[in-house]
Design a protein around this motif. Structure first.
Motif, mmCIF file in Angstrom:
data_model
loop_
_atom_site.group_PDB
_atom_site.id
_atom_site.type_symbol
_atom_site.label_atom_id
_atom_site.label_comp_id
_atom_site.label_asym_id
_atom_site.label_seq_id
_atom_site.Cartn_x
_atom_site.Cartn_y
_atom_site.Cartn_z
ATOM 1 N N THR A 180 0.783 -1.187 -0.352
ATOM 2 C CA THR A 180 0.139 -0.121 0.344
ATOM 3 C C THR A 180 1.066 1.059 -0.326
ATOM 4 N N LYS A 183 1.966 2.145 -3.035
ATOM 5 C CA LYS A 183 0.915 2.899 -4.131
ATOM 6 C C LYS A 183 1.668 4.280 -4.464
ATOM 7 N N PHE A 187 2.327 6.408 -6.841
ATOM 8 C CA PHE A 187 1.509 7.987 -7.890
ATOM 9 C C PHE A 187 1.908 8.658 -7.539
ATOM 10 N N MET A 232 -5.563 12.093 -11.917
ATOM 11 C CA MET A 232 -5.805 10.778 -11.633
ATOM 12 C C MET A 232 -4.702 10.355 -10.679
ATOM 13 N N MET A 233 -3.090 10.328 -10.840
ATOM 14 C CA MET A 233 -2.275 10.630 -10.302
ATOM 15 C C MET A 233 -2.721 10.933 -8.557
ATOM 16 N N GLU A 236 -5.391 8.413 -7.095
ATOM 17 C CA GLU A 236 -4.862 6.831 -6.928
ATOM 18 C C GLU A 236 -3.978 6.816 -5.849
ATOM 19 N N CYS A 237 -3.128 7.644 -5.498
ATOM 20 C CA CYS A 237 -2.493 7.766 -3.908
ATOM 21 C C CYS A 237 -3.609 7.970 -2.875
ATOM 22 N N THR A 239 -6.750 7.135 -2.598
ATOM 23 C CA THR A 239 -7.230 5.498 -2.782
ATOM 24 C C THR A 239 -6.427 5.364 -2.044
ATOM 25 N N ALA A 240 -4.826 4.821 -2.008
ATOM 26 C CA ALA A 240 -4.374 3.636 -1.693
ATOM 27 C C ALA A 240 -3.062 4.500 -0.071
#
Length: 280
Positions: A180, A183, A187, A232-233, A236-237, A239-240
């Protein structure tokens, strides 16, 4: 390429702002204690985020103290220091050292050569202690330099180099949280690289320096594409990040990821709007 991962001060509670400053000042003092004045000059907001994230995740107790410094000679500043601060201070110096070496090899910047020599001895000691991190930093910076020499216009490739570099720095322990954290770091690193390319585009065009966004600037929806990539980057960051059991100082961390990282982007947009207004 650093300085994008910071707080959005207007949206942060005063107590959280003071706590953030304590982490920042603690990292600054640790850099000086471990690596002297030259190490202190490598201080970044980005590594302050790493200190807060890893301290929160592993619930590491810290030593709180107050000290005066060159920046604040009159009033003592509160500082938080712990084993995570020491780790991030070492990573800060190691990253700065390789970055300076890279500047000398690629652009023959004398300042980079001279600065790297002052950190050489300290960096070599850190390399021996953190072999995994140092190997990845060297490898990814070398690959990044190759993309620059090739004038690679696929921004995903050089951004990926910086993403893998950042993910390695966040892996403090090879444990259950490693996937995790990787990730988050990957990102976040890609966001930093793309944001830096966007921020420096006009300067790089003027100075004829490498920038993988040059080819996109002619497209009609250039601004929208850049925003979508950045969004987007960091999505994702974030969310992790939300998958990590961070409770301590989580409001500071969310402030950084949901608002602070956009500070320079918003500033850039304001500058562009002002230029448009001046032309009218």
């Amino acid at each position: 390429m650093f300085g994008y991962v910071t707080i959005c001060e207007p949206e942060l509670k005063m107590k959280d702002w003071r706590k953030y400053r304590s982490y920042y000042c603690g990292l600054c003092r640790t850099l000086k204690e471990r690596h002297g004045n030259v190490g202190q000059l490598t201080l970044t907001y980005d590594m302050t985020f790493a200190v807060i994230l890893l301290t929160s995740l592993y619930e590491v107790k810290g030593l709180t103290s107050s000290h005066r410094c060159k920046t604040h000679p009159v009033k003592k500043q509160w500082m938080i220091q712990n084993e995570i601060t020491e780790y991030c201070a070492d990573m800060n110096v190691l990253l700065a050292y390789y970055y300076m070496i890279d500047n000398w090899q690629d652009e023959k910047k004398v300042s980079g050569l001279l600065a790297s020599k002052t950190l050489h001895g300290k960096a070599k000691k850190i390399e021996k202690k953190y072999k995994r991190q140092s190997q990845v930093i060297r490898r990814e910076l070398k690959k990044l330099a190759e993309y620059e020499k090739e004038n690679c216009q696929n921004i995903d490739l050089p951004a990926g180099c910086f993403g893998r570099l950042m993910e390695e720095l966040l892996v403090y322990k090879e444990d259950m949280w490693e996937p995790t954290l990787r990730k988050v770091g990957f990102f976040l690193g890609k966001f930093i690289y793309i944001m830096d390319a966007y921020d420096d585009l006009q300067k790089d065009m003027k100075e004829k320096c490498y920038n993988p966004l040059k080819i996109l600037r002619f497209e009609e929806n250039f601004e929208e594409k850049c925003y979508q990539m950045l969004q987007m980057m960091i999505a994702e960051c974030s969310t992790a990040f939300e998958q990590l059991p961070c409770l301590v100082d989580v409001e500071i961390l969310r402030n950084i990821l949901y608002a602070g990282v956009w500070t320079k982007y918003r500033k850039k947009q304001m500058e562009k709007e002002e230029k448009k207004a001046d032309r009218k």
